[in-house]
Design a protein around this motif. Structure first.
Motif, PDB file in Angstrom:
ATOM      1  N   THR B 285       0.715  -1.162   0.067  1.00  0.00           N
ATOM      2  CA  THR B 285      -0.047  -0.016   0.048  1.00  0.00           C
ATOM      3  C   THR B 285       0.796   1.391  -0.069  1.00  0.00           C
ATOM      4  OG1 THR B 285      -0.172   0.183   2.444  1.00  0.00           O
ATOM      5  CG2 THR B 285      -1.850  -1.332   1.241  1.00  0.00           C
ATOM      6  N   ASP B 286       0.172   2.325  -0.335  1.00  0.00           N
ATOM      7  CA  ASP B 286       0.814   3.444  -0.323  1.00  0.00           C
ATOM      8  C   ASP B 286       0.652   4.190   1.086  1.00  0.00           C
ATOM      9  OD1 ASP B 286      -1.588   4.699  -0.222  1.00  0.00           O
ATOM     10  OD2 ASP B 286      -1.297   5.704  -2.481  1.00  0.00           O
ATOM     11  N   ALA B 287       1.005   5.495   1.355  1.00  0.00           N
ATOM     12  CA  ALA B 287       0.838   6.204   2.512  1.00  0.00           C
ATOM     13  C   ALA B 287      -0.673   6.298   3.026  1.00  0.00           C
ATOM     14  CB  ALA B 287       1.591   7.540   2.466  1.00  0.00           C
ATOM     15  N   TYR B 288      -1.515   6.229   2.063  1.00  0.00           N
ATOM     16  CA  TYR B 288      -2.685   6.414   2.187  1.00  0.00           C
ATOM     17  C   TYR B 288      -3.490   4.893   2.407  1.00  0.00           C
ATOM     18  CZ  TYR B 288      -2.326  11.119   1.478  1.00  0.00           C
ATOM     19  OH  TYR B 288      -2.035  12.720   1.344  1.00  0.00           O
ATOM     20  N   ARG B 289      -2.641   3.840   2.313  1.00  0.00           N
ATOM     21  CA  ARG B 289      -3.285   2.498   2.310  1.00  0.00           C
ATOM     22  C   ARG B 289      -3.938   2.159   1.181  1.00  0.00           C
ATOM     23  NH1 ARG B 289       1.042   2.092   4.650  1.00  0.00           N
ATOM     24  NH2 ARG B 289       1.466   3.781   6.127  1.00  0.00           N
ATOM     25  N   GLU B 290      -3.517   2.776   0.177  1.00  0.00           N
ATOM     26  CA  GLU B 290      -4.438   2.567  -1.107  1.00  0.00           C
ATOM     27  C   GLU B 290      -3.497   1.501  -1.785  1.00  0.00           C
ATOM     28  OE1 GLU B 290      -5.302   5.789  -3.594  1.00  0.00           O
ATOM     29  OE2 GLU B 290      -6.792   4.759  -4.786  1.00  0.00           O
ATOM     30  N   THR B 291      -3.945   0.428  -2.295  1.00  0.00           N
ATOM     31  CA  THR B 291      -3.320  -0.535  -3.250  1.00  0.00           C
ATOM     32  C   THR B 291      -2.958  -0.010  -4.548  1.00  0.00           C
ATOM     33  OG1 THR B 291      -4.947  -1.620  -4.126  1.00  0.00           O
ATOM     34  CG2 THR B 291      -4.271  -2.494  -1.955  1.00  0.00           C
ATOM     35  N   THR B 321      -2.164  -0.904  14.678  1.00  0.00           N
ATOM     36  CA  THR B 321      -2.139  -0.733  13.322  1.00  0.00           C
ATOM     37  C   THR B 321      -3.332  -0.870  12.543  1.00  0.00           C
ATOM     38  OG1 THR B 321       0.322  -1.234  13.469  1.00  0.00           O
ATOM     39  CG2 THR B 321      -0.445  -0.891  11.318  1.00  0.00           C
ATOM     40  N   ALA B 322      -4.064  -1.978  12.871  1.00  0.00           N
ATOM     41  CA  ALA B 322      -5.154  -2.119  11.856  1.00  0.00           C
ATOM     42  C   ALA B 322      -6.146  -1.140  12.268  1.00  0.00           C
ATOM     43  CB  ALA B 322      -5.593  -3.585  12.414  1.00  0.00           C
ATOM     44  N   ASN B 323      -6.302  -0.867  13.456  1.00  0.00           N
ATOM     45  CA  ASN B 323      -7.156   0.257  13.879  1.00  0.00           C
ATOM     46  C   ASN B 323      -6.827   1.366  13.233  1.00  0.00           C
ATOM     47  OD1 ASN B 323      -9.390  -0.469  16.286  1.00  0.00           O
ATOM     48  ND2 ASN B 323      -7.594  -1.795  16.511  1.00  0.00           N
ATOM     49  N   ARG B 324      -5.537   1.934  13.336  1.00  0.00           N
ATOM     50  CA  ARG B 324      -5.140   3.394  12.910  1.00  0.00           C
ATOM     51  C   ARG B 324      -5.301   3.475  11.466  1.00  0.00           C
ATOM     52  NH1 ARG B 324       0.480   4.640  12.564  1.00  0.00           N
ATOM     53  NH2 ARG B 324       0.835   2.607  13.930  1.00  0.00           N
ATOM     54  N   HIS B 325      -5.018   2.397  10.673  1.00  0.00           N
ATOM     55  CA  HIS B 325      -5.088   2.339   9.105  1.00  0.00           C
ATOM     56  C   HIS B 325      -6.446   2.288   8.825  1.00  0.00           C
ATOM     57  CE1 HIS B 325      -0.395   1.259   8.571  1.00  0.00           C
ATOM     58  NE2 HIS B 325      -0.811   2.461   9.035  1.00  0.00           N
ATOM     59  N   GLY B 326      -7.149   1.601   9.625  1.00  0.00           N
ATOM     60  CA  GLY B 326      -8.708   1.353   9.138  1.00  0.00           C
ATOM     61  C   GLY B 326      -9.273   2.879   9.097  1.00  0.00           C
ATOM     62  N   ARG B 327      -9.019   3.212  10.381  1.00  0.00           N
ATOM     63  CA  ARG B 327      -9.645   4.731  10.747  1.00  0.00           C
ATOM     64  C   ARG B 327      -9.318   5.827   9.389  1.00  0.00           C
ATOM     65  NH1 ARG B 327      -8.502   9.468  13.667  1.00  0.00           N
ATOM     66  NH2 ARG B 327     -10.008  10.213  14.871  1.00  0.00           N
ATOM     67  N   ALA B 328      -7.706   5.744   9.347  1.00  0.00           N
ATOM     68  CA  ALA B 328      -7.556   6.762   8.414  1.00  0.00           C
ATOM     69  C   ALA B 328      -8.064   6.630   6.909  1.00  0.00           C
ATOM     70  CB  ALA B 328      -5.700   6.679   8.233  1.00  0.00           C
ATOM     71  N   ILE B 329      -8.480   5.161   6.549  1.00  0.00           N
ATOM     72  CA  ILE B 329      -9.029   5.112   5.002  1.00  0.00           C
ATOM     73  C   ILE B 329     -10.450   5.467   5.391  1.00  0.00           C
ATOM     74  CG2 ILE B 329     -10.110   2.896   3.920  1.00  0.00           C
ATOM     75  CD1 ILE B 329      -7.260   1.377   4.730  1.00  0.00           C
ATOM     76  N   GLY B 330     -11.001   5.214   6.415  1.00  0.00           N
ATOM     77  CA  GLY B 330     -12.461   5.850   6.477  1.00  0.00           C
ATOM     78  C   GLY B 330     -12.458   7.245   6.519  1.00  0.00           C
ATOM     79  N   GLN B 331     -11.528   7.824   6.977  1.00  0.00           N
ATOM     80  CA  GLN B 331     -11.320   9.351   6.998  1.00  0.00           C
ATOM     81  C   GLN B 331     -11.302   9.688   5.407  1.00  0.00           C
ATOM     82  OE1 GLN B 331      -9.994  10.770  10.705  1.00  0.00           O
ATOM     83  NE2 GLN B 331      -8.957  12.522   9.486  1.00  0.00           N
ATOM     84  N   LYS B 339      -3.298  10.225   5.893  1.00  0.00           N
ATOM     85  CA  LYS B 339      -2.010   9.234   5.623  1.00  0.00           C
ATOM     86  C   LYS B 339      -2.455   8.285   7.020  1.00  0.00           C
ATOM     87  CE  LYS B 339       1.090  11.790   3.308  1.00  0.00           C
ATOM     88  NZ  LYS B 339       2.466  12.284   3.379  1.00  0.00           N
ATOM     89  N   GLY B 340      -2.028   6.955   6.760  1.00  0.00           N
ATOM     90  CA  GLY B 340      -2.203   6.059   7.703  1.00  0.00           C
ATOM     91  C   GLY B 340      -1.141   5.988   8.734  1.00  0.00           C
ATOM     92  N   GLY B 341       0.029   6.601   8.428  1.00  0.00           N
ATOM     93  CA  GLY B 341       1.065   6.323   9.554  1.00  0.00           C
ATOM     94  C   GLY B 341       1.857   5.268   9.516  1.00  0.00           C
ATOM     95  N   GLY B 342       3.282   5.218   9.416  1.00  0.00           N
ATOM     96  CA  GLY B 342       3.988   4.046   9.524  1.00  0.00           C
ATOM     97  C   GLY B 342       4.081   3.240  10.685  1.00  0.00           C
ATOM     98  N   VAL B 343       4.728   2.075  10.649  1.00  0.00           N
ATOM     99  CA  VAL B 343       4.534   1.297  12.001  1.00  0.00           C
ATOM    100  C   VAL B 343       5.979   1.156  12.554  1.00  0.00           C
ATOM    101  CG1 VAL B 343       3.011  -0.194  11.109  1.00  0.00           C
ATOM    102  CG2 VAL B 343       5.533  -0.874  10.500  1.00  0.00           C
ATOM    103  N   ALA B 344       6.038   1.328  13.801  1.00  0.00           N
ATOM    104  CA  ALA B 344       7.440   1.206  14.598  1.00  0.00           C
ATOM    105  C   ALA B 344       7.635  -0.259  15.063  1.00  0.00           C
ATOM    106  CB  ALA B 344       7.385   2.390  15.652  1.00  0.00           C
TER     107      ALA B 344
END
Lengths: 469, 469
Positions: B285-291, B321-331, B339-344
């Motif tokens: 995915t890209d930074a927006y979690r788009e494929t 991460t699942a929650n965070r990226h899901g929320r960003a995609i919803g927005q 952007k969904g934000g990277g992972v640490a």
């Protein structure tokens, strides 16, 4: 051979002395300390008075003998420095026996702070205490010990706060609702005293957010501490011994009073030597904690330091800053110039069964003066997964700059053990790094059910504040 | 009117569905979930099996009915998506009764992960469990319940780990020393099973630092868990029911086996639709979690994401991460590109009476491939002021880039309640912001005696690592 002279043997002074000597064993290090105690944990005094720590010596991390023998530091306790002469590069110190003039190449002024004396009549009566030094701690512990052993029978007339306790000492009064006041309320209540706490302003712990203050206040009241807000104490009445606290509307009988109305920097010696003070009234320093006088440094409770958010000098006398700045100065003097790092005003406090922490800028006036447009939101969230058997509530206040989203400050409170204090670690970095609340809400913080909900309360707060911008 | 279709109704899927609908109530939101459970806390299953959580329903944060009624989401449980057709912008889903073709404007693939099947004979025997789903959790709880009720008398021959326990079930085996293995060791031991844990590699919790792994290992052994390192399991032997774990050198009799050897992304559906996978084998995915396919997003345990330190895509399937990226995609879908934000790679685990957390890059190979020259140091420090009556030890491992001093990663472990996990919050910011270890050592972290020493262990670790550069 070069000489570092340190005036004051507590956190800043002994950190500098130890670090300088360790990094440059050729250096001569001389420390003058007025009292007999050095490098002691004054922050532990409330727990000593409470009875959880057995001996005053337990609060000392390194003894004078260890400094002398193991660290090869020329530590002279019982020596009061009475003059600093920058032209000659000397200090004059006086002990019971003699007066010595000591030359220096580098000088650290670490004279600490002293209790503010509020404009109240009767501060000199017997039974009125402050808590700044080890000997203050000793006296208070002795008082508690005496009251415990004789306690009950001498107090036929119990106040309302005391009626549910099986045994009850007191009543006692605390003037001031800051860290010391709150920690001492716990220490005294744990010893079955009926505690009356007087605060001039409209809330306790005024460095924290209003929401945090209110939560801690509610908890103190649940613990049967009688808290008087917006209440100016006029007189500590009595004959020789104190007998009552007198306010505009009230006269509350007490047997003992602790006055904890804050501290001010001890700067006379520095001022007399031509060392400049800042606007806060504490000694002004640069990033290396050097004063206006070359090779003269200042650190700890007598000095100000720039705030990591505003860049403005502030007077926030706390233990870590003293240690950190002392250590940096030691490193600099030993040949490796080291900045001392600004302050974020981070602080933590335990009050009975709650814990609280704060960092950064919460006060809107201060934020506005620094050019920010502050927004503040407070949220309450579960401290652990909702289904996890243990757990409580974490309340998080965040203050951010509306236009940029920059995190300016935060304040947290939870039940003791539910992690408000350690969670504040997440905000210190954000405040120091200029992180925006959007970036903060994307922090990949640790999660597992025994420790938080999937979104840690800090992240939830960030999301909520970000949503209001 | 626009339609968001979500494939998979757990953390990523339901976060996206909820956020999209809340931010844009005009949006049609359709979620297909193969099973009957949605939005459940799989991380809580070990505690359910342990017996600390009474009902599986307790793990559900929002019920299917609430999603439908209160959030107006068209949630279709019991519907397996069998095809995604990006050209037509449709998905085909099948339930027991029928097959439906659903058009979409935006599509989120949140198909999650599935247990890796290790190359071991006998995985199909009765008494062999995995722990990925709610029904797995239900079966394991039932097993524990049965063993507890019949327990003792059926087990005349107790193993060595069990001899000190008053009552003892088991023996049982765990294959895999990751989060699930360690948490289930606690859950089973708490129910008086004699636990044997087999790990192929040379340490448990391999995502953590070596020092953390060793500390947790010591603790597991103190708790009478028999841990077999460097041990490949060859066969789960028995007739119909499993009876023993067979390794090269050993045959350990067991009544039950939990296999927890990790998960892999569930990507078949995406691959068939021409959605590209990354090098990790998870959906890119890209930074927006788009494929690579326009308007098709992927998030949660089926997708990879870029690491905040290296910038490289990594597969780290965790709940936040699942929650965070899901929320960003919803927005994003609701009209505000986010952007969904990277992972640490931050993670936490409780194991009996210790807690541990890790974040960032600890592995030297990974760090070197990203161009760093990693240095790692581990320190042990008191968790509270030395004189404070409670307290334990926090062990902190820090990995930094030698030349720049940048903090790459950290790993902490302490007694449960002594704050290793929440203290890791300090490091997540540092890792995310590119903070140097010198800057970290100057963080003005909260201090009070009940919570740490003046220098929090995190700061001590930073000072020590900085001193070795």
């Amino acid at each position: 051979m070069s000489t570092l002279v340190v005036v004051g043997g507590d956190a800043a002074g002994m950190s500098a002395a130890s670090k300088a000597k360790r990094d440059d064993p050729e250096l001569d290090v001389v420390v003058f300390e007025q009292g007999e105690w050095v490098s002691y944990g004054a922050c532990g005094l409330p727990y000593y008075i409470k009875g959880e720590i057995q001996s005053l010596e337990d609060l000392v991390s390194v003894t004078p003998e260890e400094f002398r023998q193991e660290r090869d530091i020329d530590l002279r306790t019982g020596h009061e420095v009475v003059d600093i002469n920058p032209s000659n590069r000397t200090v004059t110190a006086r002990s019971d026996e003699r007066e010595v003039v000591q030359e220096y190449d580098h000088l650290l002024v670490a004279t600490g702070s002293e209790a503010v004396t509020p404009p109240i009549d009767g501060l000199d009566r017997t039974g009125v205490y402050t808590l700044g030094s080890m000997s203050d701690g000793k006296e208070l512990r002795e008082y508690v010990g005496r009251a415990r052993s004789t306690g009950d029978l001498q107090q036929p007339d119990r106040g309302p706060a005391c009626q549910f306790l099986e045994t009850c000492n007191g009543p006692v009064g605390i003037v001031g609702g800051g860290y010391i006041g709150v920690e001492m309320a716990e220490a005294l209540a744990a010893n079955d005293f009926e505690v009356h706490l007087f605060q001039r302003g409209d809330r306790i712990l005024k460095q924290f957010s209003t929401a945090t203050s209110e939560t801690v206040l509610d908890h103190l009241e649940e613990q049967d501490v009688a808290v008087y807000l917006n209440t100016e104490v006029r007189e500590l009445a009595g004959s020789d011994a104190v007998e009552a606290i007198v306010t505009k509307d009230d006269r509350v009988p007490v047997e003992m009073i602790l006055v904890g109305t804050g501290v001010r920097p001890r700067t006379n010696l520095a001022e007399d030597a031509g060392i400049e003070l800042g606007e806060t009234g504490a000694i002004a320093t640069d990033a290396y904690r050097e004063t206006n006088v070359p090779d003269v440094y200042a650190a700890g409770d007598c000095a100000e330091a720039e705030h990591v958010v505003t860049g403005d000098p502030m007077y926030i006398p706390l233990a870590l800053t003293a240690n950190r700045h002392g250590r940096a100065i030691g490193q600099t003097v030993a040949g490796k110039p080291t900045k001392g790092g600004g302050v974020a005003g981070t602080a933590a406090v335990k009050a009975f069964e709650v814990e609280a922490a704060r960092t950064g800028i919460l006060d809107h006036d201060t934020a506005q003066k620094a050019g920010f447009e502050p927004i503040t939101e407070t949220i309450r969230a579960k401290s652990r997964a909702g289904y996890y058997p243990e757990g409580g509530t974490v309340q998080v206040t965040l203050t951010v700059d509306g236009p940029s989203g920059r995190v300016l400050g935060g304040s947290l409170v939870s039940e003791y053990g539910e992690g408000a204090v350690h969670r504040s670690h997440a905000l210190v970095g954000a405040v120091s790094e200029g992180t925006t609340v959007d970036e903060l809400s994307n922090y990949d913080l640790a999660y597992a059910p025994p420790f938080n909900t999937t979104w840690d309360p800090v992240l939830t707060a960030a999301k909520v504040v970000d949503g209001t911008r």
